[in-house]
Design a protein around this motif. Structure first.
Motif, PDB file in Angstrom:
ATOM      1  N   ARG A  49      -2.194 -35.674  -4.841  1.00 11.53           N
ATOM      2  CA  ARG A  49      -1.000 -35.124  -5.626  1.00 11.53           C
ATOM      3  C   ARG A  49       0.267 -35.741  -4.973  1.00 11.53           C
ATOM      4  O   ARG A  49       0.947 -35.326  -4.159  1.00 11.53           O
ATOM      5  CB  ARG A  49      -1.025 -33.476  -5.447  1.00 11.53           C
ATOM      6  CG  ARG A  49      -2.201 -32.906  -6.068  1.00 11.53           C
ATOM      7  CD  ARG A  49      -1.933 -31.392  -5.800  1.00 11.53           C
ATOM      8  NE  ARG A  49      -0.985 -30.728  -6.815  1.00 11.53           N
ATOM      9  CZ  ARG A  49      -0.524 -29.871  -6.666  1.00 11.53           C
ATOM     10  NH1 ARG A  49      -0.847 -28.861  -5.616  1.00 11.53           N
ATOM     11  NH2 ARG A  49       0.445 -29.207  -7.532  1.00 11.53           N
ATOM     12  N   THR A  51       3.270 -36.449  -6.072  1.00 12.33           N
ATOM     13  CA  THR A  51       4.683 -35.781  -5.849  1.00 12.33           C
ATOM     14  C   THR A  51       4.769 -34.825  -4.793  1.00 12.33           C
ATOM     15  O   THR A  51       5.687 -34.743  -4.180  1.00 12.33           O
ATOM     16  CB  THR A  51       4.768 -35.094  -7.246  1.00 12.33           C
ATOM     17  OG1 THR A  51       4.842 -35.983  -8.194  1.00 12.33           O
ATOM     18  CG2 THR A  51       6.281 -34.398  -7.300  1.00 12.33           C
ATOM     19  N   GLN A  52       3.634 -34.272  -4.593  1.00 10.39           N
ATOM     20  CA  GLN A  52       3.538 -33.267  -3.416  1.00 10.39           C
ATOM     21  C   GLN A  52       3.434 -33.685  -2.101  1.00 10.39           C
ATOM     22  O   GLN A  52       4.494 -33.454  -1.234  1.00 10.39           O
ATOM     23  CB  GLN A  52       2.245 -32.339  -3.587  1.00 10.39           C
ATOM     24  CG  GLN A  52       2.329 -31.435  -4.439  1.00 10.39           C
ATOM     25  CD  GLN A  52       3.120 -30.267  -4.642  1.00 10.39           C
ATOM     26  OE1 GLN A  52       4.089 -30.220  -5.195  1.00 10.39           O
ATOM     27  NE2 GLN A  52       2.657 -29.244  -3.811  1.00 10.39           N
ATOM     28  N   LEU A 117       7.507 -26.607  -3.232  1.00  9.37           N
ATOM     29  CA  LEU A 117       6.297 -27.121  -3.099  1.00  9.37           C
ATOM     30  C   LEU A 117       5.179 -26.178  -2.891  1.00  9.37           C
ATOM     31  O   LEU A 117       4.185 -26.076  -3.760  1.00  9.37           O
ATOM     32  CB  LEU A 117       6.563 -28.080  -1.672  1.00  9.37           C
ATOM     33  CG  LEU A 117       6.894 -29.561  -1.730  1.00  9.37           C
ATOM     34  CD1 LEU A 117       6.974 -30.062  -0.470  1.00  9.37           C
ATOM     35  CD2 LEU A 117       6.389 -30.449  -2.687  1.00  9.37           C
ATOM     36  N   CYS A 120       4.530 -24.948  -6.442  1.00  6.78           N
ATOM     37  CA  CYS A 120       3.611 -25.843  -7.070  1.00  6.78           C
ATOM     38  C   CYS A 120       2.178 -25.896  -6.345  1.00  6.78           C
ATOM     39  O   CYS A 120       1.070 -26.440  -6.870  1.00  6.78           O
ATOM     40  CB  CYS A 120       4.051 -27.237  -7.120  1.00  6.78           C
ATOM     41  SG  CYS A 120       5.751 -27.347  -7.861  1.00  6.78           S
ATOM     42  N   SER A 121       1.972 -25.104  -5.365  1.00  4.77           N
ATOM     43  CA  SER A 121       0.638 -25.054  -4.610  1.00  4.77           C
ATOM     44  C   SER A 121       0.232 -23.833  -4.321  1.00  4.77           C
ATOM     45  O   SER A 121      -0.452 -23.243  -4.901  1.00  4.77           O
ATOM     46  CB  SER A 121       0.676 -26.078  -3.367  1.00  4.77           C
ATOM     47  OG  SER A 121       1.802 -25.790  -2.534  1.00  4.77           O
ATOM     48  N   VAL A 171      -0.484 -28.169   0.469  1.00  2.00           N
ATOM     49  CA  VAL A 171       0.219 -28.791  -0.302  1.00  2.00           C
ATOM     50  C   VAL A 171      -0.393 -29.741  -1.300  1.00  2.00           C
ATOM     51  O   VAL A 171      -0.212 -30.015  -2.553  1.00  2.00           O
ATOM     52  CB  VAL A 171       1.405 -29.450   0.281  1.00  2.00           C
ATOM     53  CG1 VAL A 171       2.179 -30.660  -0.432  1.00  2.00           C
ATOM     54  CG2 VAL A 171       2.275 -28.573   0.694  1.00  2.00           C
ATOM     55  N   GLN A 175      -3.368 -26.615  -7.471  1.00  2.94           N
ATOM     56  CA  GLN A 175      -2.391 -25.456  -7.348  1.00  2.94           C
ATOM     57  C   GLN A 175      -3.238 -24.042  -7.460  1.00  2.94           C
ATOM     58  O   GLN A 175      -4.358 -23.944  -8.029  1.00  2.94           O
ATOM     59  CB  GLN A 175      -1.678 -25.414  -8.551  1.00  2.94           C
ATOM     60  CG  GLN A 175      -0.642 -24.097  -8.469  1.00  2.94           C
ATOM     61  CD  GLN A 175       0.551 -24.527  -9.708  1.00  2.94           C
ATOM     62  OE1 GLN A 175       0.328 -25.199 -10.521  1.00  2.94           O
ATOM     63  NE2 GLN A 175       1.528 -23.569  -9.600  1.00  2.94           N
TER      64      GLN A 175
END
Length: 310
Positions: A49, A51-52, A117, A120-121, A171, A175
């Motif tokens: 991921r 972006t993460q 973050l 989102c996770s 992270v 998700q």
């Protein structure tokens, strides 16, 4: 009239002090846990991921900036940096209030980004990061100041090892993960965290007299420079042993031997400290040799884990 050469010299000196105060190479210790987690995930799963990953990198840098600024503030309060650390941000600016404001801004920004973050996770990410921040505070912050009792290196190992690595692994997972991957975090973070703790360990050698005078009982103050320097080869060896043991058991691929990329810097550090451990002027940059070992070792391990999929 002030000569232009003198003005230029003072400007150059101040520029060098600010470069030492910013110490941008030190931020490799902040980004290493998530780079290791990314390497492991690419090798094990083949997906990431992104972006993460980049969000965690930025948040980790902001939180380490808070740690560095707050440490300067706390050391200014005890007087330990008055003479021995001209590159302290507090000494350079003379404005404790502004340094405190910048420190809090870095902490707030880093935690807000980490909270996003975690959203989102997994909420466990934020819990682990708060634990790391707590370990960072008790290292230098009142009333604890555990670094003054010689406990900085174990706290550093815990924060940048299992705890930060577990947060980074979460992270990067899909998700909704609801369990902390402690087993993988310990196996992945133990060795690189020894290298990170070695950076802190080496930062004490050139300021033994100042630390001792202000009651800071670092491991080097307690052991003396000769016995402390004799530990460095063992710490370098322990770093590699913890990283190569999973390979010997068949858990990791042979490509993790790339962590040996840090060995030349590690050997240079060992030679320097064996010869000059009691000469502060000659070993003031030893922590940067340790940092070079930490950075190349960690990057090699991350790359080796990622290439294992091939």
């Amino acid at each position: 009239m002030v000569k232009p050469q003198a003005v230029a010299s003072r400007y150059a000196d101040r520029r060098l002090l600010w470069k030492a105060a910013i110490k941008w190479p030190m931020y490799s210790v902040a980004v290493m846990p998530v780079l290791l987690a990314a390497g492991w995930r690419i090798g094990a799963v083949g997906s990431l991921r992104w972006t993460q990953l980049f969000g965690f990198l930025l948040a980790a840098i902001l939180l380490l900036l808070w740690e560095n600024l707050s440490n300067d503030l706390f050391d200014a309060d005890t007087g330990v940096d008055t003479t021995g650390k001209p590159h302290s941000v507090v000494n350079l600016t003379g404005r404790r209030d502004r340094v405190a404001l910048a420190s809090l801004a870095s902490l707030g920004s880093g935690l807000v980004l980490m909270a996003w973050l975690a959203w989102c996770s997994s909420v466990l990410v934020l819990a682990l990061v708060l634990l790391c921040c707590g370990l960072g505070y008790v290292y230098q912050g009142p009333p604890f100041r555990l670094g003054y009792r010689g406990l900085g290196e174990p706290l550093c190992w815990l924060a940048f090892g299992p705890c930060a690595t577990a947060a980074a692994l979460l992270v990067l997972e899909p998700q909704g993960a609801n369990a902390i991957p402690w087993g993988t975090a310990w196996m992945l973070g133990a060795g690189p965290a020894v290298a990170t703790s070695l950076v802190l360990f080496c930062s004490h050698f050139h300021q033994v007299s100042e630390d001792s005078a202000h009651g800071k009982r670092s491991p080097v103050v307690r052991l003396g420079t000769a016995r402390a320097a004799a530990l460095i080869p063992w710490l370098v060896a322990l770093t590699l042993a913890l990283e190569w043991l999973p390979m010997c058991r068949g858990d990791w691929p042979l490509t993790v031997l790339l962590s040996g990329l840090g060995l030349p810097a590690g050997l240079a550090l060992i030679r320097l400290m064996q010869r000059c451990h009691d000469q502060p002027d000659r070993i003031s940059g030893s922590k940067f040799l340790a940092l070079r070992f930490q950075a190349w070792n960690g990057l090699g391990l991350a790359l080796g884990l990622a290439l294992g999929r091939l």
